[in-house]
Design a protein around this motif. Structure first.
Motif, PDB file in Angstrom:
ATOM      1  N   ASN A   1       0.854  -1.056   0.014  1.00 23.38           N
ATOM      2  CA  ASN A   1       0.138   0.156   0.044  1.00 23.38           C
ATOM      3  C   ASN A   1       0.892   1.226   0.053  1.00 23.38           C
ATOM      4  O   ASN A   1       1.465   1.579   0.974  1.00 23.38           O
ATOM      5  CB  ASN A   1      -0.780  -0.072   1.247  1.00 23.38           C
ATOM      6  CG  ASN A   1      -1.840   1.296   1.455  1.00 23.38           C
ATOM      7  OD1 ASN A   1      -1.556   2.317   0.851  1.00 23.38           O
ATOM      8  ND2 ASN A   1      -2.899   0.883   2.066  1.00 23.38           N
ATOM      9  N   GLU A   2       1.118   1.686  -1.193  1.00 18.11           N
ATOM     10  CA  GLU A   2       1.982   2.941  -1.387  1.00 18.11           C
ATOM     11  C   GLU A   2       2.108   4.140  -0.529  1.00 18.11           C
ATOM     12  O   GLU A   2       2.797   4.566   0.194  1.00 18.11           O
ATOM     13  CB  GLU A   2       2.286   3.179  -2.833  1.00 18.11           C
ATOM     14  CG  GLU A   2       2.732   2.309  -3.846  1.00 18.11           C
ATOM     15  CD  GLU A   2       4.255   1.783  -3.233  1.00 18.11           C
ATOM     16  OE1 GLU A   2       5.024   2.640  -2.723  1.00 18.11           O
ATOM     17  OE2 GLU A   2       4.354   0.683  -2.921  1.00 18.11           O
ATOM     18  N   LEU A   3       0.681   4.484  -0.184  1.00 22.39           N
ATOM     19  CA  LEU A   3       0.255   5.536   0.328  1.00 22.39           C
ATOM     20  C   LEU A   3       0.757   5.351   1.923  1.00 22.39           C
ATOM     21  O   LEU A   3       1.291   6.219   2.663  1.00 22.39           O
ATOM     22  CB  LEU A   3      -1.454   6.207   0.147  1.00 22.39           C
ATOM     23  CG  LEU A   3      -1.545   7.475   1.135  1.00 22.39           C
ATOM     24  CD1 LEU A   3      -0.538   8.422   0.579  1.00 22.39           C
ATOM     25  CD2 LEU A   3      -3.077   7.516   1.076  1.00 22.39           C
ATOM     26  N   ALA A   4       0.104   4.263   2.541  1.00 27.80           N
ATOM     27  CA  ALA A   4       0.588   3.730   3.885  1.00 27.80           C
ATOM     28  C   ALA A   4       1.939   3.720   4.070  1.00 27.80           C
ATOM     29  O   ALA A   4       2.568   4.475   5.188  1.00 27.80           O
ATOM     30  CB  ALA A   4      -0.181   2.324   4.161  1.00 27.80           C
ATOM     31  N   LYS A   5       2.608   3.133   3.197  1.00 26.52           N
ATOM     32  CA  LYS A   5       4.199   3.234   3.154  1.00 26.52           C
ATOM     33  C   LYS A   5       4.888   4.784   3.127  1.00 26.52           C
ATOM     34  O   LYS A   5       5.739   4.924   4.041  1.00 26.52           O
ATOM     35  CB  LYS A   5       4.747   2.397   1.894  1.00 26.52           C
ATOM     36  CG  LYS A   5       6.253   2.343   2.035  1.00 26.52           C
ATOM     37  CD  LYS A   5       6.908   1.276   0.830  1.00 26.52           C
ATOM     38  CE  LYS A   5       8.336   1.662   0.979  1.00 26.52           C
ATOM     39  NZ  LYS A   5       8.712   0.659  -0.213  1.00 26.52           N
ATOM     40  N   LYS A   6       4.494   5.549   2.080  1.00 28.45           N
ATOM     41  CA  LYS A   6       4.968   6.725   2.109  1.00 28.45           C
ATOM     42  C   LYS A   6       4.654   7.481   3.609  1.00 28.45           C
ATOM     43  O   LYS A   6       5.454   8.185   4.108  1.00 28.45           O
ATOM     44  CB  LYS A   6       4.398   7.670   0.985  1.00 28.45           C
ATOM     45  CG  LYS A   6       4.851   8.914   0.673  1.00 28.45           C
ATOM     46  CD  LYS A   6       4.029   9.327  -0.551  1.00 28.45           C
ATOM     47  CE  LYS A   6       4.458  10.903  -0.534  1.00 28.45           C
ATOM     48  NZ  LYS A   6       3.106  11.602  -0.354  1.00 28.45           N
ATOM     49  N   ASN A   7       3.486   7.455   4.408  1.00 28.64           N
ATOM     50  CA  ASN A   7       3.230   8.013   5.465  1.00 28.64           C
ATOM     51  C   ASN A   7       4.070   7.661   6.467  1.00 28.64           C
ATOM     52  O   ASN A   7       4.651   8.481   7.179  1.00 28.64           O
ATOM     53  CB  ASN A   7       1.805   7.909   5.731  1.00 28.64           C
ATOM     54  CG  ASN A   7       0.725   8.430   5.035  1.00 28.64           C
ATOM     55  OD1 ASN A   7       1.324   9.623   4.020  1.00 28.64           O
ATOM     56  ND2 ASN A   7      -0.337   8.194   4.935  1.00 28.64           N
ATOM     57  N   PHE A   8       4.065   6.258   6.621  1.00 27.66           N
ATOM     58  CA  PHE A   8       5.275   5.830   7.694  1.00 27.66           C
ATOM     59  C   PHE A   8       6.633   6.262   7.572  1.00 27.66           C
ATOM     60  O   PHE A   8       7.172   6.557   8.505  1.00 27.66           O
ATOM     61  CB  PHE A   8       5.034   4.187   7.582  1.00 27.66           C
ATOM     62  CG  PHE A   8       5.480   3.485   9.036  1.00 27.66           C
ATOM     63  CD1 PHE A   8       4.955   3.978  10.233  1.00 27.66           C
ATOM     64  CD2 PHE A   8       6.387   2.675   9.037  1.00 27.66           C
ATOM     65  CE1 PHE A   8       5.335   3.344  11.439  1.00 27.66           C
ATOM     66  CE2 PHE A   8       7.033   2.261  10.029  1.00 27.66           C
ATOM     67  CZ  PHE A   8       6.419   2.573  11.389  1.00 27.66           C
ATOM     68  N   VAL A   9       6.985   6.001   6.336  1.00 22.03           N
ATOM     69  CA  VAL A   9       8.586   6.423   5.985  1.00 22.03           C
ATOM     70  C   VAL A   9       8.555   8.003   6.491  1.00 22.03           C
ATOM     71  O   VAL A   9       9.729   8.104   7.014  1.00 22.03           O
ATOM     72  CB  VAL A   9       8.938   6.170   4.636  1.00 22.03           C
ATOM     73  CG1 VAL A   9       9.896   6.705   4.086  1.00 22.03           C
ATOM     74  CG2 VAL A   9       8.968   4.597   4.394  1.00 22.03           C
ATOM     75  N   ASN A  10       7.735   8.561   6.131  1.00 22.26           N
ATOM     76  CA  ASN A  10       8.042  10.195   6.420  1.00 22.26           C
ATOM     77  C   ASN A  10       7.767  10.331   8.016  1.00 22.26           C
ATOM     78  O   ASN A  10       8.523  11.199   8.455  1.00 22.26           O
ATOM     79  CB  ASN A  10       6.613  11.031   5.978  1.00 22.26           C
ATOM     80  CG  ASN A  10       7.192  11.149   4.253  1.00 22.26           C
ATOM     81  OD1 ASN A  10       7.957  10.889   3.899  1.00 22.26           O
ATOM     82  ND2 ASN A  10       5.777  11.362   3.699  1.00 22.26           N
ATOM     83  N   LEU A  11       6.939   9.564   8.527  1.00 22.60           N
ATOM     84  CA  LEU A  11       7.003   9.632  10.195  1.00 22.60           C
ATOM     85  C   LEU A  11       8.030   9.290  10.749  1.00 22.60           C
ATOM     86  O   LEU A  11       8.641   9.922  11.748  1.00 22.60           O
ATOM     87  CB  LEU A  11       5.754   8.765  10.598  1.00 22.60           C
ATOM     88  CG  LEU A  11       5.458   8.723  12.116  1.00 22.60           C
ATOM     89  CD1 LEU A  11       4.910   9.819  12.706  1.00 22.60           C
ATOM     90  CD2 LEU A  11       4.401   7.418  12.226  1.00 22.60           C
ATOM     91  N   VAL A  12       8.643   8.199  10.202  1.00 25.65           N
ATOM     92  CA  VAL A  12      10.006   7.659  10.822  1.00 25.65           C
ATOM     93  C   VAL A  12      11.122   8.824  10.474  1.00 25.65           C
ATOM     94  O   VAL A  12      11.918   8.999  11.506  1.00 25.65           O
ATOM     95  CB  VAL A  12      10.234   6.116  10.167  1.00 25.65           C
ATOM     96  CG1 VAL A  12      11.741   5.621  10.541  1.00 25.65           C
ATOM     97  CG2 VAL A  12       9.510   5.227  10.612  1.00 25.65           C
ATOM     98  N   ALA A  13      11.048   9.010   9.166  1.00 26.34           N
ATOM     99  CA  ALA A  13      12.130  10.200   9.257  1.00 26.34           C
ATOM    100  C   ALA A  13      11.914  11.319   9.967  1.00 26.34           C
ATOM    101  O   ALA A  13      13.033  11.951  10.574  1.00 26.34           O
ATOM    102  CB  ALA A  13      12.038  10.766   7.604  1.00 26.34           C
ATOM    103  N   LYS A  14      10.806  11.763  10.320  1.00 23.70           N
ATOM    104  CA  LYS A  14      10.826  12.893  11.346  1.00 23.70           C
ATOM    105  C   LYS A  14      11.083  12.568  12.767  1.00 23.70           C
ATOM    106  O   LYS A  14      11.905  13.360  13.345  1.00 23.70           O
ATOM    107  CB  LYS A  14       9.276  13.226  11.346  1.00 23.70           C
ATOM    108  CG  LYS A  14       8.999  14.534  11.868  1.00 23.70           C
ATOM    109  CD  LYS A  14       7.452  15.028  11.659  1.00 23.70           C
ATOM    110  CE  LYS A  14       7.077  16.132  12.439  1.00 23.70           C
ATOM    111  NZ  LYS A  14       5.673  16.740  12.127  1.00 23.70           N
ATOM    112  N   GLY A  15      10.895  11.176  13.020  1.00 20.56           N
ATOM    113  CA  GLY A  15      11.430  10.819  14.220  1.00 20.56           C
ATOM    114  C   GLY A  15      12.997  10.611  14.534  1.00 20.56           C
ATOM    115  O   GLY A  15      13.497  11.108  15.333  1.00 20.56           O
TER     116      GLY A  15
END
Ligand SMILES: C=C(O[C@@H]1C=C(C(=O)O)C=C[C@H]1O)C(=O)O
Length: 351
Positions: free
Chosen positions: A91-105
């Protein structure tokens, strides 16, 4: 076992609260079947019953022992077939959101806001058919080393899980807790080699818990870290035991530990604030805690991981990953997918 499950089915049909559960490596399935539909809370932890607490600390529900029928049964092992193809549909959108969240962390760690944060996501599956008891049985059969449960309250919802993580075990003044971190997929060998990043992350968790417990306990014994298998993934675990000071209460210790750095981060307050502000969904009871409170003079609490909430014809799955300065967002996404398989498997296997 059949009469026991029949009791649970009847209870559910009457919209009455119940919990059925099996402790790690035990052969007994226990149940508390509440005889009314009131919603009780544990307040000072001197109550007796089964506690079900949310991540944010706002809800600590209880199925009281004195309002319930308690029954247990012996678990019989069966052969089960898992029919699910384990590859996750991307699920590309879910992946993008999670990857962005982790990058922010990772960026916040780089800015010295905190040292570790556990970031999570929720994934919703449509269920073609769903049978509560079959799914609970699948959990029991597939994950014998975990704490398996099914909790139902008409005013709370339906939750099921198979968690590898103990929060606190206590009898009189003696207690046991664990530090769990590091994740890798099972490759079929019992010789698990851990990269330095995972070892350091787990050591942080151990040190933090021991430091916190020094305020309320003495005579602490800390084991060497060892590998623990939960479903198809491995973790690093350390056992920490000790004696509570005479002035310290069970509630104090549980609240000191919860949420642990294994599911929140550290320092606790800063990482918790980051989670509440950035995850963009409500963890609800995921990474909360649950289990026996003062039943037969013992308390046995677990962290609510590898779990799902069933709502109408949907299953909401929850999974999270410990983020440190060395984390790689894409890898954390994959780790979250591996963790989701624990619940996906039981939704799709047959006896
Ligand atoms: C947060 C979860 O797991 C936690 C995070 C781990 C990690 O980052 O390696 C390992 C075990 C758990 O303490 C989860 O399974 O949802």
């Amino acid at each position: 076992m059949e009469a026991f499950f029949k009791k649970a089915i009847n209870q559910f049909a009457q919209n009455l609260p119940f919990v059925i559960y099996k402790k790690p490596n035990s052969n007994t399935i226990s149940g508390l079947f509440q005889q009314n539909d009131s919603l009780f809370e544990a307040t000072d932890f001197t109550e007796k019953g089964f506690v079900f607490a949310s991540f944010d600390g706002s809800k600590t529900f209880l199925i009281p022992e004195n309002q319930s029928e308690t029954i247990s049964t012996v678990f019989q092992k069966k052969e089960i077939v898992v029919s699910r193809n384990e590859s996750n549909s991307p699920n590309e959108l879910a992946k993008k959101n999670f990857v962005n969240l982790v990058a922010k962390g990772i960026q916040a760690i780089g800015n010295n806001e905190f040292k570790k944060v556990v970031l999570s996501r929720k994934e919703t599956l449509e269920l073609a058919d769903f049978d509560l008891i079959s799914v609970f049985e699948n959990l029991v059969q597939l994950y014998p080393t975990t704490f398996v449960y099914c909790f139902y309250h008409p005013k709370v919802g339906i939750w099921l899980g198979a968690t590898p993580e103990q929060l606190l075990k206590a009898k009189d003044k003696e207690f046991l807790t664990i530090a769990l971190a590091g994740t890798q997929k099972d490759a079929g060998s019992t010789e698990v080699v851990w990269p330095k990043k995972e070892q350091e992350e787990q050591q942080f968790v151990t040190d933090y818990i021991v430091e916190k417990l020094k305020n309320v306990a003495s005579e602490m014994v800390v084991s060497k870290p060892y590998s623990l298998k939960a479903g198809s993934i491995w973790h690093i675990k350390t056992d920490i035991s000790g004696t509570l000071n005479s002035s310290s209460s069970l509630r104090e210790v549980a609240l000191l530990l919860h949420p642990t750095p294994a599911v929140c981060g550290f320092p606790k307050d800063k990482s918790k604030a980051f989670i509440l502000e950035n995850e963009n969904y409500d963890r609800s009871f995921y990474t909360g805690f649950l289990g026996e409170l003062n039943i037969e003079e013992q308390t046995d609490l677990f962290v609510n991981l590898r779990c799902m909430e069933i709502e109408d014809s949907q299953a909401h799955l929850f999974m999270g990953c410990g983020i440190t300065k060395d984390s790689v967002p894409e890898k954390e996404w994959e780790e979250s997918c591996n963790k989701s398989v624990t619940m996906k498997k039981v939704l799709d296997c047959r006896f």
